[in-house]
Scaffold this motif. Structure first.
Motif, PDB file in Angstrom:
ATOM      1  N   LEU A   1       0.819  -1.302  -0.063  1.00 17.42           N
ATOM      2  CA  LEU A   1       0.087  -0.032   0.000  1.00 17.42           C
ATOM      3  C   LEU A   1       0.870   1.203  -0.092  1.00 17.42           C
ATOM      4  O   LEU A   1       0.540   2.306  -0.799  1.00 17.42           O
ATOM      5  CB  LEU A   1      -0.952   0.075   1.215  1.00 17.42           C
ATOM      6  N   ALA A   2       1.845   1.167   0.661  1.00 17.06           N
ATOM      7  CA  ALA A   2       2.897   2.255   0.727  1.00 17.06           C
ATOM      8  C   ALA A   2       3.444   2.692  -0.614  1.00 17.06           C
ATOM      9  O   ALA A   2       3.565   3.928  -1.066  1.00 17.06           O
ATOM     10  CB  ALA A   2       4.075   2.316   1.933  1.00 17.06           C
ATOM     11  N   ILE A   3       3.991   1.721  -1.397  1.00 17.25           N
ATOM     12  CA  ILE A   3       4.557   1.804  -2.637  1.00 17.25           C
ATOM     13  C   ILE A   3       3.470   2.263  -3.532  1.00 17.25           C
ATOM     14  O   ILE A   3       3.786   3.221  -4.513  1.00 17.25           O
ATOM     15  CB  ILE A   3       5.100   0.572  -3.165  1.00 17.25           C
ATOM     16  N   ASN A   4       2.328   1.613  -3.505  1.00 16.04           N
ATOM     17  CA  ASN A   4       1.190   2.342  -4.590  1.00 16.04           C
ATOM     18  C   ASN A   4       0.884   3.565  -4.229  1.00 16.04           C
ATOM     19  O   ASN A   4       0.705   4.405  -5.226  1.00 16.04           O
ATOM     20  CB  ASN A   4      -0.194   1.338  -4.083  1.00 16.04           C
ATOM     21  N   TRP A   5       0.993   4.049  -3.108  1.00 13.86           N
ATOM     22  CA  TRP A   5       0.684   5.531  -2.757  1.00 13.86           C
ATOM     23  C   TRP A   5       1.585   6.350  -3.372  1.00 13.86           C
ATOM     24  O   TRP A   5       1.294   7.371  -4.003  1.00 13.86           O
ATOM     25  CB  TRP A   5       0.643   5.615  -1.220  1.00 13.86           C
ATOM     26  N   VAL A   6       2.908   6.103  -3.031  1.00 11.95           N
ATOM     27  CA  VAL A   6       4.181   7.021  -3.825  1.00 11.95           C
ATOM     28  C   VAL A   6       4.051   6.840  -5.102  1.00 11.95           C
ATOM     29  O   VAL A   6       3.912   7.933  -5.760  1.00 11.95           O
ATOM     30  CB  VAL A   6       5.682   6.322  -3.334  1.00 11.95           C
ATOM     31  N   ASN A   7       3.647   5.700  -5.912  1.00 15.75           N
ATOM     32  CA  ASN A   7       3.495   5.531  -7.208  1.00 15.75           C
ATOM     33  C   ASN A   7       2.422   6.426  -7.728  1.00 15.75           C
ATOM     34  O   ASN A   7       2.345   6.890  -8.752  1.00 15.75           O
ATOM     35  CB  ASN A   7       3.296   4.056  -7.598  1.00 15.75           C
ATOM     36  N   ARG A   8       1.251   6.648  -7.032  1.00 11.01           N
ATOM     37  CA  ARG A   8       0.031   7.112  -7.436  1.00 11.01           C
ATOM     38  C   ARG A   8       0.427   8.841  -7.360  1.00 11.01           C
ATOM     39  O   ARG A   8      -0.136   9.457  -8.295  1.00 11.01           O
ATOM     40  CB  ARG A   8      -1.153   6.871  -6.697  1.00 11.01           C
ATOM     41  N   ASN A   9       1.333   9.094  -6.512  1.00 18.05           N
ATOM     42  CA  ASN A   9       1.645  10.587  -6.572  1.00 18.05           C
ATOM     43  C   ASN A   9       2.494  10.689  -7.848  1.00 18.05           C
ATOM     44  O   ASN A   9       2.390  11.975  -8.346  1.00 18.05           O
ATOM     45  CB  ASN A   9       2.391  10.826  -5.623  1.00 18.05           C
ATOM     46  N   VAL A  10       3.414  10.059  -8.036  1.00 19.26           N
ATOM     47  CA  VAL A  10       4.057  10.188  -9.372  1.00 19.26           C
ATOM     48  C   VAL A  10       3.318  10.120 -10.288  1.00 19.26           C
ATOM     49  O   VAL A  10       3.542  10.991 -11.578  1.00 19.26           O
ATOM     50  CB  VAL A  10       5.479   8.988  -9.537  1.00 19.26           C
ATOM     51  N   ALA A  11       2.291   9.136 -10.635  1.00 15.27           N
ATOM     52  CA  ALA A  11       1.487   9.202 -11.722  1.00 15.27           C
ATOM     53  C   ALA A  11       0.536  10.454 -11.950  1.00 15.27           C
ATOM     54  O   ALA A  11       0.260  10.833 -12.931  1.00 15.27           O
ATOM     55  CB  ALA A  11       0.354   7.892 -11.631  1.00 15.27           C
ATOM     56  N   GLU A  12       0.152  11.182 -10.832  1.00 13.17           N
ATOM     57  CA  GLU A  12      -0.629  12.162 -10.538  1.00 13.17           C
ATOM     58  C   GLU A  12       0.338  13.234 -11.583  1.00 13.17           C
ATOM     59  O   GLU A  12      -0.249  14.144 -12.103  1.00 13.17           O
ATOM     60  CB  GLU A  12      -0.957  12.673  -9.359  1.00 13.17           C
ATOM     61  N   LEU A  13       1.538  13.204 -11.170  1.00 12.95           N
ATOM     62  CA  LEU A  13       2.351  14.479 -11.861  1.00 12.95           C
ATOM     63  C   LEU A  13       2.477  14.483 -13.195  1.00 12.95           C
ATOM     64  O   LEU A  13       2.093  15.248 -14.073  1.00 12.95           O
ATOM     65  CB  LEU A  13       3.907  14.249 -11.269  1.00 12.95           C
ATOM     66  N   ILE A  14       2.572  12.900 -13.831  1.00 11.68           N
ATOM     67  CA  ILE A  14       2.371  12.845 -15.057  1.00 11.68           C
ATOM     68  C   ILE A  14       0.954  13.055 -15.798  1.00 11.68           C
ATOM     69  O   ILE A  14       1.063  13.860 -16.836  1.00 11.68           O
ATOM     70  CB  ILE A  14       2.862  11.164 -15.445  1.00 11.68           C
ATOM     71  N   LEU A  15       0.177  12.664 -15.297  1.00 12.83           N
ATOM     72  CA  LEU A  15      -1.233  13.089 -15.654  1.00 12.83           C
ATOM     73  C   LEU A  15      -1.534  14.580 -15.877  1.00 12.83           C
ATOM     74  O   LEU A  15      -2.111  15.093 -16.832  1.00 12.83           O
ATOM     75  CB  LEU A  15      -2.152  12.476 -14.830  1.00 12.83           C
ATOM     76  N   HIS A  16      -0.983  15.139 -14.554  1.00 13.89           N
ATOM     77  CA  HIS A  16      -1.358  16.856 -14.585  1.00 13.89           C
ATOM     78  C   HIS A  16      -0.377  17.234 -15.796  1.00 13.89           C
ATOM     79  O   HIS A  16      -0.775  18.272 -16.637  1.00 13.89           O
ATOM     80  CB  HIS A  16      -0.738  17.377 -13.340  1.00 13.89           C
ATOM     81  N   SER A  17       0.706  16.737 -16.135  1.00 13.25           N
ATOM     82  CA  SER A  17       1.731  17.368 -17.194  1.00 13.25           C
ATOM     83  C   SER A  17       1.092  17.236 -18.390  1.00 13.25           C
ATOM     84  O   SER A  17       0.951  17.981 -19.254  1.00 13.25           O
ATOM     85  CB  SER A  17       3.113  16.623 -17.029  1.00 13.25           C
ATOM     86  N   MET A  18       0.439  15.891 -18.761  1.00 14.71           N
ATOM     87  CA  MET A  18      -0.196  15.416 -19.895  1.00 14.71           C
ATOM     88  C   MET A  18      -1.360  16.558 -20.050  1.00 14.71           C
ATOM     89  O   MET A  18      -1.523  16.943 -21.044  1.00 14.71           O
ATOM     90  CB  MET A  18      -0.499  14.287 -20.253  1.00 14.71           C
ATOM     91  N   ALA A  19      -2.254  16.968 -19.137  1.00 12.14           N
ATOM     92  CA  ALA A  19      -3.293  17.478 -19.211  1.00 12.14           C
ATOM     93  C   ALA A  19      -2.992  18.904 -19.609  1.00 12.14           C
ATOM     94  O   ALA A  19      -3.695  19.587 -20.493  1.00 12.14           O
ATOM     95  CB  ALA A  19      -4.199  17.516 -17.906  1.00 12.14           C
ATOM     96  N   THR A  20      -1.971  19.430 -19.072  1.00  5.64           N
ATOM     97  CA  THR A  20      -1.507  20.827 -19.246  1.00  5.64           C
ATOM     98  C   THR A  20      -1.065  20.970 -20.844  1.00  5.64           C
ATOM     99  O   THR A  20      -1.326  21.881 -21.442  1.00  5.64           O
ATOM    100  CB  THR A  20      -0.258  21.211 -18.187  1.00  5.64           C
ATOM    101  N   LEU A  21      -0.321  20.109 -21.295  1.00  8.91           N
ATOM    102  CA  LEU A  21       0.250  20.043 -22.780  1.00  8.91           C
ATOM    103  C   LEU A  21      -0.759  19.858 -23.723  1.00  8.91           C
ATOM    104  O   LEU A  21      -0.932  20.477 -24.706  1.00  8.91           O
ATOM    105  CB  LEU A  21       1.362  18.886 -22.697  1.00  8.91           C
ATOM    106  N   SER A  22      -1.767  18.773 -23.265  1.00 10.18           N
ATOM    107  CA  SER A  22      -2.993  18.614 -24.228  1.00 10.18           C
ATOM    108  C   SER A  22      -3.700  19.864 -24.279  1.00 10.18           C
ATOM    109  O   SER A  22      -4.560  19.997 -25.431  1.00 10.18           O
ATOM    110  CB  SER A  22      -3.725  17.513 -23.686  1.00 10.18           C
TER     111      SER A  22
END
Length: 706
Positions: free
Chosen positions: A449-470
């Motif tokens: 659960l701890a690793i998944n939480w960290v991974n979701r935060n990194v994924a959130e950064l990616i999704l935010h970056s792609m939404a901004t560029l799109s």
């Protein structure tokens, strides 16, 4: 003894001889591509044959002839079998057919099965039936034709099915599942079960519809069916949709992570290469063995095998080996966008990497300063400068290589793809590495659960970056020229609803359901390059305006209008396409049908007047002033109780064109009842495009099924 003369000696011929000697699989690949492409492709096959024979590469020539002959024979046999099955199934009158086979691809309302004879059939499923990959089914149903080619740029299902080798389509009436009859079906079922189990581990600890968790599972497993549609759209617009398809990038990252782990365990080189091949093979197996991943696996396998045997290797030869093996296995891969993009982009990446090694990096100190005399800051600047320069060159080469294929197959291009891939490249290994770490710690739930939480935060950064560029200006541009100012687009749906765009930039009237707006209206307007400045929702019915929120999200600056927001005297809008007068139907009375409140739209262009009545009733139209009803084109909907297709009223408008946008009604006029008028009835699920200021018989009228 007949002696075949060689080419005259010279530097070009010597270079060709060295090329063929170092990459003997390249000429057979060119010959196979030429044979399968047909037409002008035969010239490519002939050139490869002559070049190989003239340089006296006899073993390569024998392989070339055998590979080209086998690929051409196999492709022709499959084409003959497909055409024979189509003629048999579509004989008149249509009859119920029964077939059984293994499910090789499944969707929400459709699936593709493969029979024991190798025939592929698409099944259109009823709502209560769900098929999964690896299952064996026996079904009965009616054969249905392939859908007509859609509007240029929209998803062409017929072409897609043809490239997959699907022979027929069957509308399923009933079916039952049978136990798997072969080891192949059991492997498919095991692969699907592994994906589901791994996806469950990667999404543990997150809400059911968490977009970050769905992105992580889709990234590692290549399963984007359950991903958020808005996330998929952002990645498409930013030019990074390839992240959801397991390709060489994913296989390469897994290879680096697994290789690093094996090195930490101090495995001998030979054992390390063998274990690496086994681990990569298992990863590709659980992802469903897509073409791009198999290509990467074949190339990595050939590279590792060459190292094990201590043999020299050439990237061109390994690249040719992977392509040739896939085409001999299934010649139809050549025509699939995934195959073309995978091999073209990989070749561009290799060329870009070779070019980057010869280029001077950014921010480097003086060229004449030896590396050993540089300060720590100068060395850091040199490393980062070369890395950033290399990233940019490789990303630009990959984008340029993919651009023509995107324009040909998808009719659009992403202008921010280079920057998006530069931002995405260093973050993907982190997400995939954390995902693998989470799987490794699945036995200890708190760590998982701890690793998944960290991974979701990194994924959130990616999704935010792609939404901004799109959302950047001109992030995703269509290949088509802009829709003319006097263009009219009418999109019909299955439930009798429709949407209509008047002018460009113009007025969009209704949008259908949520799915209609998302998969028909928005893509249709995009690929026609039409821009709505205002949106009029004429109903509160979900079948006509259920996708209003989708329209507002896609066009946040659009002026949104409803019957309740219109002033009593109406409203007038003006764009470069003309003047729009939106007239409310008047005050409703207690016994009036809801469609009696439908607003009326009069669009006046430079030359013509277009009257849009929608689903308004005849008695609503009779209350309007006569000057409003005079029009050159009338677009009608369909009122359930008082349809507006009265002959006298239509004659009074003086319209030369009458379009029944919601289909015919019981009183639909015949052409001889309205002499001189062009009556059009769009079929269900179609898109009609015409020009308001052109004559009815010009070629601007175009029908396309969606």
């Amino acid at each position: 003894m007949i002696r075949i003369p060689a080419f005259p000696s010279g530097i070009p011929i010597a270079g060709l001889r060295r090329l063929l000697a170092a990459s003997p699989l390249f000429p057979p690949l060119l010959a196979v591509i030429g044979i399968l492409a047909g037409s002008w492709g035969w010239l490519l096959a002939a050139a490869a044959l002559l070049a190989t024979a003239s340089t006296r590469q006899w073993k390569t020539l024998l392989l070339l002839v055998m590979a080209a002959t086998y690929a051409g024979w196999k492709y022709q046999q499959e084409e003959t079998r497909i055409h024979t099955l189509r003629r048999t199934w579509h004989q008149a009158p249509p009859s119920i057919r029964q077939t059984d086979g293994a499910v090789i691809r499944s969707g929400t309302r459709s699936a593709i099965i493969q029979t024991e004879n190798g025939d592929k059939i698409e099944l259109i499923l009823p709502e209560h039936m769900a098929l999964q990959e690896g299952e064996r089914w026996t079904v009965r149903g009616l054969p249905i034709p392939f859908p007509q080619p859609p509007l240029h740029g929209l998803f062409d299902r017929s072409t897609w099915l043809d490239k997959l080798g699907v022979a027929c389509r069957l509308h399923v009436i009933e079916g039952h599942r049978s136990p798997p009859a072969s080891w192949k079906l059991r492997l498919l079922a095991a692969s699907r079960q592994c994906r589901q189990n791994i996806a469950g581990l990667l999404t543990s600890g997150s809400p059911p519809d968490d977009p970050e968790a769905q992105f992580i599972a889709a990234l590692l497993l290549g399963d984007k069916e359950h991903a958020d549609p808005s996330v998929i759209e952002n990645f498409r617009r930013s030019g990074c949709l390839h992240a959801f398809a397991v390709s060489g990038l994913h296989v390469g990252i897994i290879a680096l992570l697994a290789g690093g782990l094996l090195s930490l365990l101090r495995c001998p080189p030979a054992l390390k290469n063998i274990l690496l091949l086994i681990l990569l093979g298992f990863y590709i197996f659980i992802t469903g063995m897509p073409v791009s991943a198999v290509r990467a696996y074949l190339m990595i396998g050939a590279f590792l095998l060459a190292r094990l045997l201590q043999r020299d290797y050439r990237l061109l030869n390994i690249w040719s080996f992977a392509a040739l093996a896939l085409l001999l296995w299934n010649p139809r891969y050549l025509f699939q966008p995934g195959f073309q993009l995978s091999f073209a982009v990989y070749a561009a990446i290799c060329a870009g990497a070779a070019w980057a090694r010869t280029c001077r990096g950014w921010f480097e100190p003086d060229d004449y300063i030896p590396f050993r005399l540089m300060t720590r800051t100068e060395r850091l600047r040199q490393r980062w400068g070369r890395a950033s320069c290399g990233f940019f060159i490789v990303s630009a080469c990959a984008w340029l290589a993919s651009l023509p294929f995107c324009l040909i197959h998808f009719h659009a291009a992403s202008t921010w793809g280079v920057l998006a891939n530069i931002l995405l490249a260093p973050l993907l290994p982190i997400v995939m590495g954390l995902g693998i770490a989470a799987l490794g710690m699945a036995w200890y739930p708190p760590a998982l659960l701890a690793i998944n939480w960290v991974n979701r935060n990194v994924a959130e950064l990616i999704l935010h970056s792609m939404a901004t560029l799109s959302n950047m200006p001109a992030a995703y541009v269509p290949a088509a020229p802009p829709l003319p100012k006097d263009g009219i687009v009418i999109m019909t749906f299955t439930h009798g609803g429709h949407a209509c765009l008047l002018g460009n930039p113009g007025l969009l009237i209704d949008c259908g359901t949520d799915n209609d707006a998302r998969w028909t209206v928005i893509p249709g307007l995009f690929h026609l390059n039409g821009t709505p400045r205002a949106f009029l929702a004429t109903h509160a019915h979900a079948k006509q305006t259920g996708g209003t929120n989708i329209i507002r999200q896609t066009h946040p600056d659009i002026l949104s209008l409803t019957p309740a927001s219109l002033p009593h005297g109406g409203i007038t809008l003006t764009t470069s396409a003309g003047t729009y007068t939106i007239i409310p139907s008047g005050l409703p009375h207690p016994h009036a049908h809801t469609d009696d409140e439908t607003p009326i739209v009069l669009w006046e262009t430079a030359q013509k007047r277009i009257l849009y009545t929608g689903d308004a009733s005849l008695r609503t139209l009779l209350r309007l002033p006569p000057r409003i009803l005079q029009a050159d084109i009338v677009i009608l909907g369909r009122h359930a109780h008082h349809p507006a297709d009265d002959l006298e009223w239509l004659r009074s408008t003086g319209a030369a064109r009458i379009i029944m946008a919601s289909g015919p009604s019981g009183n639909t006029p015949l052409p001889d009842e309205l002499p001189g008028a062009d009556i059009r009835i769009p079929p269900t699920k179609s898109i009609l495009y015409l020009r308001a200021d052109s004559a009815p018989n010009l070629t601007e009228d175009r029908w396309d099924s969606s």
